[in-house]
Design an enzyme around this catalytic site. Structure first.
Site, PDB file in Angstrom:
ATOM      1  N   HIS C 156       0.842  -1.210   0.000  1.00 29.04           N
ATOM      2  CA  HIS C 156       0.000   0.000   0.000  1.00 29.04           C
ATOM      3  C   HIS C 156       0.873   1.256   0.000  1.00 29.04           C
ATOM      4  O   HIS C 156       0.482   2.283   0.517  1.00 29.04           O
ATOM      5  CB  HIS C 156      -0.909   0.057   1.236  1.00 29.04           C
ATOM      6  CG  HIS C 156      -1.804  -1.122   1.403  1.00 29.04           C
ATOM      7  ND1 HIS C 156      -3.093  -1.144   0.941  1.00 29.04           N
ATOM      8  CD2 HIS C 156      -1.605  -2.318   1.996  1.00 29.04           C
ATOM      9  CE1 HIS C 156      -3.660  -2.312   1.263  1.00 29.04           C
ATOM     10  NE2 HIS C 156      -2.771  -3.045   1.891  1.00 29.04           N
ATOM     11  N   SER C 278      14.593  22.357 -16.199  1.00 31.81           N
ATOM     12  CA  SER C 278      13.367  23.107 -16.367  1.00 31.81           C
ATOM     13  C   SER C 278      13.673  24.423 -17.055  1.00 31.81           C
ATOM     14  O   SER C 278      14.758  24.979 -16.887  1.00 31.81           O
ATOM     15  CB  SER C 278      12.755  23.362 -14.985  1.00 31.81           C
ATOM     16  OG  SER C 278      11.981  24.527 -14.992  1.00 31.81           O
ATOM     17  N   LYS C 284      16.282  22.384 -11.056  1.00 28.61           N
ATOM     18  CA  LYS C 284      15.660  21.079 -11.231  1.00 28.61           C
ATOM     19  C   LYS C 284      16.511  20.034 -11.952  1.00 28.61           C
ATOM     20  O   LYS C 284      17.199  20.344 -12.906  1.00 28.61           O
ATOM     21  CB  LYS C 284      14.352  21.233 -12.040  1.00 28.61           C
ATOM     22  CG  LYS C 284      13.263  21.999 -11.329  1.00 28.61           C
ATOM     23  CD  LYS C 284      12.707  21.280 -10.104  1.00 28.61           C
ATOM     24  CE  LYS C 284      12.021  19.987 -10.451  1.00 28.61           C
ATOM     25  NZ  LYS C 284      10.807  20.151 -11.204  1.00 28.61           N
ATOM     26  N   GLU C 291       9.690   9.087 -16.537  1.00 27.65           N
ATOM     27  CA  GLU C 291       8.303   9.530 -16.668  1.00 27.65           C
ATOM     28  C   GLU C 291       7.762   9.181 -18.052  1.00 27.65           C
ATOM     29  O   GLU C 291       6.640   8.692 -18.200  1.00 27.65           O
ATOM     30  CB  GLU C 291       8.199  11.037 -16.440  1.00 27.65           C
ATOM     31  CG  GLU C 291       8.593  11.470 -15.031  1.00 27.65           C
ATOM     32  CD  GLU C 291       8.718  12.994 -14.935  1.00 27.65           C
ATOM     33  OE1 GLU C 291       7.695  13.663 -14.833  1.00 27.65           O
ATOM     34  OE2 GLU C 291       9.868  13.495 -14.972  1.00 27.65           O
TER      35      GLU C 291
END
Lengths: 461, 461, 461, 461
Positions: C156, C278, C284, C291
């Site tokens: 979980h 970024s 970043k 992704e």
């Protein structure tokens, strides 16, 4: 040229190939919209003192120049640029100096790409709606012309009850008008201005989002800046879902046409110019375009599902996963318009063979009518139904042309009410024209002429 | 009892099991709506002389009786009945004699099931919208209460820029309001009267479709009788698509909540009553409901895709394939409402841990703010960006609570504009109340009381 | 040049644009395979007297020439050619005269494209399996290296029980080996020779299908000629389904990596060369490739679903719908290989932070171990479980490195059995090498060298 | 009764309704498999000293008792039990005291449900394969019987070239044999023992996984304990994907049958017992089961996609999302077997109308044969093709029965090679019988009789 986020080390080559993907090709479609949005953003930056008047003028001139270069196919995006936004910023920096370096003030590529996608999609949707209106007009005209031509009505693909070509065609005209309601809702959700959200969290500058929104002809500012980024891909999925439902309607129409133009039926035929042949069977005339339309319907539905799958359970804010929504969205919209235009052409060229249609009226087709004769004599329907079923002898000489006229209440073969469809279509066409004019006026005000942000994308259709 | 189409031979048993499927169970949800629609149809048959007054009265009494039996769970549908329509007709024939045998005059099970589905769906959608309104209200209240609580803003799941709990929650409230626009369009498309279309081709009787439509509170008659049947499953896919987009929004919210209530973040926590445990690890408190919500989003999307796949390229008119749309449609709607209610409960019970949220403000989070300080000093953004990136020393002591207030234009942390959301929500709530009252009045007029056609279906929610 | 089925009238331009679609671009990937298959077909035609020896020689020379032109990017397919098959035939006719006009004897574009797709797919699958083997080797090495590094085990997404980096990485190695079983079955189904089926119904000539099959290194002739065409798109969906299940495994691995490299966990980190930045936030470092991999998994699954949707309920024999399967198939295969290579690179470069992993061992993680201490003292598990749950005091000083070694039966942290994975991998690698050698020998025999039919397609990976 | 993880507070009622869902109903199908797996687990616990001999005997007696109660429908699962595992443990605790409380030692519901699902699925797959073998036998017999009956061959649904009923039916037999290869791979991946993995991280006891695996007739232990849980839902998606590809084949067969039994073709007809009627049109005989089969194909594909969507990008270890995979998996398997049996019945009962088939041989069907006559005279194919296309006069009196015999190479109408299909089928049947016997022996050894773990689930089929 340099990436916008260039660091002191180089990106691994495989990673670069993978992450850039075909973005640098897909973004070509968005260049005009990106230029327009950049100009509006620059005008706003000027009003809050970030850009001086001459900087704005230089940027405006150069952005319009990019627009023109792009129209001639002379504004390429290099793979090393990563995307169209970078290509534009690099070009601006090259030709406008510091002004170019300032254009990105108060925005991120996140809201920049959303703005470009929305302006672009808005224009594509205008084209889509125009194409649908034309198809609905063709279908309504076709229904009217053939409203008295009998056609076997089917259920379970089996011959069932008397129908007419008018009823058949009119059904699709009405369904498409309803499908457009979905497209209109999508249009409305798309017509919100994302600019000012930057990377989802705004910037510490007094941006004037309302001004940018107004310059770009959006209906309103999309308020919450995090929502703006959370809606990336989502609005696209909504737009494509509307298109998908429309093409789903066309898949049924295509299936009917393929079926009923088989020689075994011969109800309809397509002129040769709309068919292609076989490389081995010289006699063939195949309804290729309708078959492909069926397949495109599956492809568009899959693209809708793909978009939703990419988005599902992503945490808030920008995620690179979004990039993968661009391709299926663009391809889906293109396929959607193509399908509508193909069907419009098909309906306009379709031949109707009355004698073959009437030949389909085998006696059993009148069984329900026979049952209703008994009902009119006072026999309860369920008993009349059983009588008719057990006694095919009841099916005496009905006349196809007469029976379809006998059904006379709303929406039946004898009373198609095509004028309802026509009126709604006329109303929608006026609205669309008005909206198009509204946008045109915005562009005239902004750049002095009316660029069609979807023209290059739709080339060939 | 006998099937409506009983022939002289019996259906093969395997075929019967396969074709009946779980229809006789699913149809339980539709019994009330079917009774209501049957009554309106009977009243119309009375006005055109098919049913005598006493026959109508007998049918009315018996249909209301079925409604009551069903509410108590005492109106079973037998597998041999095939479906609920047959169960009702058989019951009517048993208790009303010839009047029962006449009720099917001028209709087919095709338009009968569509009518029942639409009335039922309309009531379910009212419940769905009410649940959404409640959730949006909870989110807006939550956003307002925590509008000044800093929260790390993320992109790529990485810490990016300062944000606030208010911005985060407000984003979802706005998105849900937009999602409801899709549901409203679906509501409108669903609210058309299908009755009178029979098996797609009408009947040779002077049916009064407008009267039936009005008695049932439909917005209008769905005109073309073939379109009525062509839209079976289609309207359902449109309704479910609206619900799907709504739950897609919730999947993101659920993912954020699961993530941010992990001990490593600790931004939020769920009370024990909302968690379940492990059969082997005694210490566990798991966000099971949110995990299931994520999965339900996948299930609802799959159901939408399933409906469209079933419909794609089917020829015009009824096809038995339609039956397979009923299960996923009903399950999808139930799951949709459940997800909204679960999320509403979660938001209302959610604990916010300010200190953990502030702990997330690592220095790098201010890098963009630092760059904008340079911008305000006149340095072009791109240069400022590079300076900030190269010189982490610039990231001096920013204050989380102060930086989120500094962003003050529309939709940012310092200016959430929650009142816009509230106003739109209030407007929508009033509209929904009005629509609900309108339907209630129709039912009072028709049966003398106000049955909730979705109550049994939604039991437990 | 002329279409193969050229008639006396021209095809409508919109229809042509629509039906050709991007086939003329996609087909570039198939040119080498098509040349090879054409040569084998020609050799067979020579043995049955259709082609004379000099005709065969001329064709062979010209086909090899096309192969070489294509490798240099100098064999374009024009839109007016419709597809690659036509481009090749037109070229052969131009340079070989009558021999060119004879090459299509006994085949149709239907079996021709299937043959090209199968040969091409076979080579792509060899590359795919090689890439998977490399990744599995990397994972196994990584698991071995870090087999004693404790890692919080989760259920979980919550901290559950002690685990290790070795267990975590080994799990993926084993899953991928199992996924490859699906790919192998797909490989086998793909490795059947379709040639000779023509347009599904054979031709009245004594074709020697066995010879062609042998020349091309197929495992066997795909017997029934109608089945050959019925399997168009189907085999592709099976191949892509195997790839899909593989990438689904990677989506879980990517999600773990993205999660556990967030600063809040810090278990792992990616070197900068594998991250991008970024455009607005200078600090970043984003795991963009992972992704995108997540998103690509959704895209590949959607492509599988798309293929099946296109095929569903199509009647027997060729239907133009098939064409629409080519794009998603090619894109899906490319994405699949790319994802595997990206993950291999990531695992090879991944940094492990032992101290952060150990920091995750909060006391509750030992609750189950505590319960089992009681079990060993004879307390029934269910009671021990309750005791441990109620008395967190039981969770005294467990040692992370010790507890993971204490689990010592098959497949647990103390006994990973990585040698099983290694042995199976070695066996599979030997098999793959043998199969590759077998194909190479076929090509050497057929054209005198070893063309890689997938090389151009996989450029950049 | 209490939940296994009962805490000191109660779960919110809405959360309970939502999280339990229909698990307590679905789990009924898994009770027998769960009992069997529990017994094997208990026997192993006995060998390592956790359970005393009398405790084991008591558990064995009670588990067999549950098996028998369940068979009579007398072992209900209460909603408050949450699931079948809890119902069984509660029952064991009630009747065996401490032994019941010990049964969960060394396992978690996570590996328990996986074990039950795998044993259950293995039995269902045996039934599925048996059903497929029967259908393939029917198709091969049908093909053989009608191997000389001419049938118009089609492409693009248009009449193309001469074919035969034998070729048509044989194509499906071969395709189904290939589909079974996917099912076999899924069978193999399913046949791994998950027990001992507990909640993914093992337990600190010397479990003997090999013993349990052997007792349950698994092919091997699924090694890595984390992989076990990572494969939850995944193996199910692989099984269902195999079934999906099989039913996809049937969707084509169903479409052909629906089409060719329309009166306009009349090639085939279905006996009345396999058709149902209409509630309004007394004459109708509809191929309902075949239409539903088409729709079920869409449903099964959607279930596969649903499973993958639920799993995608979930982090490692158990997540509650898994629960949502159970419903679509069970429903998909049931639908799959039902479709195969329906098709087997249909093929066995199908009537063939030779005269109608021959009537379909319009002259154009011989165009390719005519072109090949010219080819045999030495004219290049492309020229012959053009001649034949331009000169329909060439299509002189071909004889349908003769032309189909003239195609005589492998796999064509004159040489179907049905014996290849028969041999492969025989081989597969022997293997299946052997595997079934192997499992039966395991059950006899374990419980003394041979329970069919899928019997209740498949009731009615």
């Amino acid at each position: 040229m340099a990436k916008l986020w260039q660091k002191t080390y180089d990106l691994n080559e495989l990673i670069e190939t993978f992450t850039v993907g075909e973005d640098y090709i897909l973004d070509l479609a968005l260049i005009p919209a990106d230029c327009i949005a950049s100009l509006a953003h620059a005008m706003m930056l000027n009003t809050i003192g970030i850009l001086k008047d001459d900087e704005l003028n230089s940027l405006k001139k150069t952005l319009i120049n990019i627009l023109k270069l792009h129209e001639k196919g002379d504004f390429p995006i290099l793979k090393s640029d990563e995307d169209g936004h970078t290509a534009i910023e690099n070009y601006l920096t090259k030709y406008c100096g510091d002004a170019g370096k300032k254009i990105h003030t108060g925005r991120s590529r996140n809201d920049q790409v959303i703005a470009a996608l929305r302006l672009f999609s808005r224009d594509v949707l205008v084209h889509f709606k125009q194409a649908c209106h034309s198809l609905i007009r063709s279908l309504t005209g076709f229904a009217d012309k053939h409203k008295d031509v009998p056609m076997p009505g089917r259920t379970h693909m089996q011959i069932a009850m008397p129908s007419s070509v008018g009823l058949w065609a009119g059904a699709f005209a009405e369904e498409l008008l309803d499908d457009l309601k979905l497209v209109n809702t999508a249009y409305q959700l798309n017509n919100m201005c994302p600019l000012g959200s930057a990377a989802s969290y705004g910037v510490p500058l007094p941006l004037n989002r309302e001004l940018v929104s107004d310059l770009l002809g959006f209906e309103k500012v999309q308020n919450n800046v995090l929502y703006v980024n959370n809606s990336r891909g989502k609005i696209e999925s909504i737009i494509l879902s509307g298109i998908d439902h429309t093409v789903l309607t066309l898949s049924k129409l295509a299936q009917d046409l393929i079926l009923f133009s088989m020689p075994e039926f011969g109800y309809f035929s397509l002129p040769g110019e709309l068919c292609s042949g076989s490389s081995i069977m010289p006699q063939k005339k195949n309804p290729d375009a309708l078959e492909l339309l069926r397949a495109k319907s599956a492809s568009i539905s899959s693209a809708v599902s793909q978009l939703k799958q990419i988005l599902r359970s992503l945490p808030s804010g920008y995620n690179r996963d979004f990039q993968e929504t661009k391709g299926p969205f663009l391809k889906g919209m293109y396929a959607g318009i193509a399908c509508v235009k193909i069907m419009d052409l098909t309906i306009r060229e379709l031949n109707v063979h009355r004698e073959k249609l009437i030949k389909g009226f085998i006696p059993e087709i009148y069984a329900t009518d026979a049952a209703f004769r008994l009902v009119k004599e006072g026999i309860p329907f369920r008993d009349a139904y059983r009588s008719a079923g057990m006694n095919p002898g009841l099916l005496d000489t009905f006349d196809p042309e007469k029976v379809i006229k006998e059904k006379s209440y709303t929406g039946t073969t004898g009373n198609l009410c095509l004028e309802k469809t026509r009126e709604e279509l006329d109303r929608k066409s006026v609205e669309l024209k008005k909206e198009k004019d509204r946008i045109d006026r915005k562009w005239k005000h902004l750049v002095g002429f009316v660029p069609d942000l979807a023209r290059g994308f739709l080339a060939g259709l």
